[in-house]
Design an enzyme around this catalytic site. Structure first.
Site, PDB file in Angstrom:
ATOM      1  CD  GLU A 164       3.644 -15.683  -3.917  1.00  0.00           C
ATOM      2  OE1 GLU A 164       2.900 -16.470  -3.320  1.00  0.00           O
ATOM      3  OE2 GLU A 164       3.433 -14.458  -3.962  1.00  0.00           O
TER       4      GLU A 164
ATOM      5  CB  CYS B 284       4.280 -11.344 -13.671  1.00  0.00           C
ATOM      6  SG  CYS B 284       4.906 -10.155 -12.485  1.00  0.00           S
TER       7      CYS B 284
ATOM      8  CB  CYS C  36      12.052  -6.559  -2.608  1.00  0.00           C
ATOM      9  SG  CYS C  36      12.406  -5.164  -3.697  1.00  0.00           S
TER      10      CYS C  36
ATOM     11  CB  CYS D 180       8.039   0.316  -2.219  1.00  0.00           C
ATOM     12  SG  CYS D 180       9.400   0.552  -3.396  1.00  0.00           S
TER      13      CYS D 180
ATOM     14  CB  CYS E 236       5.424  -2.906  -2.387  1.00  0.00           C
ATOM     15  SG  CYS E 236       5.784  -4.458  -3.239  1.00  0.00           S
TER      16      CYS E 236
ATOM     17  CB  SER F  20       8.837  -3.135 -13.780  1.00  0.00           C
ATOM     18  OG  SER F  20       8.353  -2.108 -12.941  1.00  0.00           O
TER      19      SER F  20
ATOM     20  CG  HIS G  41       4.665   4.215  -7.539  1.00  0.00           C
ATOM     21  ND1 HIS G  41       3.772   3.726  -8.464  1.00  0.00           N
ATOM     22  CD2 HIS G  41       5.536   3.198  -7.297  1.00  0.00           C
ATOM     23  CE1 HIS G  41       4.092   2.475  -8.755  1.00  0.00           C
ATOM     24  NE2 HIS G  41       5.146   2.130  -8.077  1.00  0.00           N
TER      25      HIS G  41
ATOM     26  CB  CYS H 287       0.605  -4.832  -9.099  1.00  0.00           C
ATOM     27  SG  CYS H 287       0.506  -4.917 -10.843  1.00  0.00           S
TER      28      CYS H 287
HETATM   29  N1  SAH Z   1      11.226  -3.500  -8.160  1.00  0.00           N
HETATM   30  C1  SAH Z   1      10.660  -3.348  -9.477  1.00  0.00           C
HETATM   31  C2  SAH Z   1       9.865  -4.541  -9.899  1.00  0.00           C
HETATM   32  C3  SAH Z   1       8.568  -4.746  -9.125  1.00  0.00           C
HETATM   33  S1  SAH Z   1       7.272  -4.415 -10.214  1.00  0.00           S
HETATM   34  C4  SAH Z   1       9.849  -2.066  -9.517  1.00  0.00           C
HETATM   35  O1  SAH Z   1       9.698  -1.442  -8.477  1.00  0.00           O
HETATM   36  O2  SAH Z   1       9.407  -1.661 -10.580  1.00  0.00           O
HETATM   37  C5  SAH Z   1       5.885  -4.408  -9.234  1.00  0.00           C
HETATM   38  C6  SAH Z   1       5.016  -3.194  -9.529  1.00  0.00           C
HETATM   39  O3  SAH Z   1       3.862  -3.226  -8.690  1.00  0.00           O
HETATM   40  C7  SAH Z   1       5.740  -1.902  -9.220  1.00  0.00           C
HETATM   41  O4  SAH Z   1       5.345  -0.889 -10.086  1.00  0.00           O
HETATM   42  C8  SAH Z   1       5.239  -1.643  -7.833  1.00  0.00           C
HETATM   43  O5  SAH Z   1       5.464  -0.335  -7.450  1.00  0.00           O
HETATM   44  C9  SAH Z   1       3.783  -2.023  -7.959  1.00  0.00           C
HETATM   45  N2  SAH Z   1       3.144  -2.298  -6.676  1.00  0.00           N
HETATM   46  C10 SAH Z   1       3.724  -2.685  -5.542  1.00  0.00           C
HETATM   47  N3  SAH Z   1       2.801  -2.858  -4.568  1.00  0.00           N
HETATM   48  C11 SAH Z   1       1.619  -2.579  -5.104  1.00  0.00           C
HETATM   49  C12 SAH Z   1       0.271  -2.606  -4.616  1.00  0.00           C
HETATM   50  N4  SAH Z   1       0.010  -2.987  -3.372  1.00  0.00           N
HETATM   51  N5  SAH Z   1      -0.706  -2.295  -5.471  1.00  0.00           N
HETATM   52  C13 SAH Z   1      -0.440  -1.975  -6.746  1.00  0.00           C
HETATM   53  N6  SAH Z   1       0.794  -1.926  -7.266  1.00  0.00           N
HETATM   54  C14 SAH Z   1       1.815  -2.222  -6.458  1.00  0.00           C
END
Ligand code: SAH
Length: 367
Positions: free
Chosen positions: A109, A122, A129, A133, A136, A216, A240, A358
């Site tokens: 996406e 984006c 991935c 996390c 996510c 990021s 985070h 995000c």
């Molecule tokens: N792997 C990289 C790129 C992904 S960026 C990284 O971790 O930075 C995507 C961003 O959205 C990251 O900061 C991630 O932690 C955040 N994110 C993931 N799930 C989310 C959610 N449910 N709500 C808000 N932010 C989220």
């Protein structure tokens, strides 16, 4: 989440039968070599580059500044690929999301977030991935593979196609910025990411400067210095949490590269300065990481770093075991970070009605 309509299945044989050389993703020097290898003049590079990355040519027959015979030969040996757009969705706030499918059946996406006088695309760097996390959505997919440079460049191309921005002066383009914040961990796919960014930054093509690009990472420490030195793009860190025990849980990569190491790499990031701060992303999870004490600890950790903080209200997805922090909690957290000397923007949620916010990305072609 309902399964998306993905259109007719891709004919795998077609993918296997394509033997022409894919131009997207090739550096200028590589393109010159490939042309020579096919007994074509490497001096064609600037014209091809302009036609593909400024004018949006999809067929060589459209490049009428090249002699017909040469165009035919190009058409025979090379291809300017486009992934198939299996689905395009537009949110009520004009955020757009594309589900792109590649010839091997994998999909990712890509999201475009328009703002008043600019807009950020984006892009994803991997199918799925490997970071898992806990908050996510993408983390619930299995990691399928890295994207190639061509597949990342293609995401930018699809956006230009869809926004009808080919050939427009930059002043009139909505797609002005690029963020590597889609699916995947870009620093686990560094070589392809770097190759794609060099093409996207090229001043005679897309010409999106390194200052308008943000990468990021969840904190792949050994690759951070190189990213700054070689690419010079803006850096965002998905922080985070301010304690290792909690960060180990939220961002398991922390077990490999704990907070102290990560922050050390940020302190010396080559492309950061007072004018170009590192963005620390901090997802606001109710009762998990959002106390005043957490905010104070955050300012302590960031001392001495050219940093700003981006607070992200957590975006829900089906089956997640978290809740987002209340707005007044987020405000209180932001105030403490401000008093501690750092700007703390609260990121507006965009595109959540189409699951484009995000952390909500998950290509539903995957099991
Ligand atoms: N792997 C990289 C790129 C992904 S960026 C990284 O971790 O930075 C995507 C961003 O959205 C990251 O900061 C991630 O932690 C955040 N994110 C993931 N799930 C989310 C959610 N449910 N709500 C808000 N932010 C989220």
């Amino acid at each position: 989440m309902p399964r998306m309509d993905v259109g007719p299945p891709i004919d795998q044989n077609m993918a296997i039968m394509e033997t022409r050389i894919e131009i997207l993703g090739l550096a200028r020097s590589e393109l010159a070599e490939r042309l020579s290898g096919q007994s074509l003049d490497p001096a064609l590079v600037p014209r091809l580059w302009n036609s593909i990355y400024v004018r949006g040519a999809t067929r060589f027959s459209q490049i009428t500044s090249i002699a017909k015979q040469t165009r035919d030969r190009l058409e025979d040996r090379f291809v300017i690929g486009r992934p198939s757009v299996a689905r395009e969705l537009t949110s009520s706030d004009q955020t757009r999301k594309w589900l792109l499918q590649f010839p091997d059946g994998q999909s990712v996406e890509t999201v475009f977030i328009p703002e008043q006088d600019r807009g950020a695309l984006c892009i994803s760097s991997q199918v799925g991935c490997s970071l898992t996390c806990s908050f996510c959505h993408t983390g619930t997919m299995r990691m399928a593979r890295n994207l190639t440079a061509a597949e990342m460049v293609a995401q930018a191309i699809v956006a230009r196609d869809s926004l009808s921005e080919w050939g427009l002066h930059r002043r009139f383009c909505k797609f002005t910025n690029l963020v590597l914040m889609g699916m995947g961990e870009p620093l686990f796919n560094y070589d392809h990411v770097a190759a794609a960014l060099r093409i996207i930054m090229d001043g005679d093509g897309f010409a999106i400067s390194r200052r308008r690009i943000m990468l990021s990472t969840a904190g792949v420490v050994p690759m951070i210095e190189r990213t700054g030195r070689e690419l010079g793009v803006n850096l965002a860190i998905s922080l985070h949490a301010v304690r290792d025990d909690l960060r180990d849980e939220l961002v398991p990569l922390n077990k490999r590269y704990p907070l102290a190491e990560l922050l050390r790499a940020c302190r010396t990031y080559p492309a950061a300065s007072n004018a170009r701060r590192i963005t620390f992303e901090y997802v606001m999870l109710r009762g998990v990481n959002d106390s005043d004490a957490d905010a104070r600890e955050l300012t302590r950790l960031l001392a001495g770093i050219h940093a700003k903080v981006n607070l992200i209200p957590w975006n829900p997805w089906p089956g997640a075991g978290y809740q987002t922090s209340a707005p007044d909690r987020i405000q209180s957290f932001a105030r403490i970070v401000n008093i501690g000397g750092f700007s703390a923007a609260v990121r507006a949620t965009r595109g959540d009605d189409i699951m484009a916010a995000c952390g909500q990305l998950k290509s539903t072609l995957m099991s």
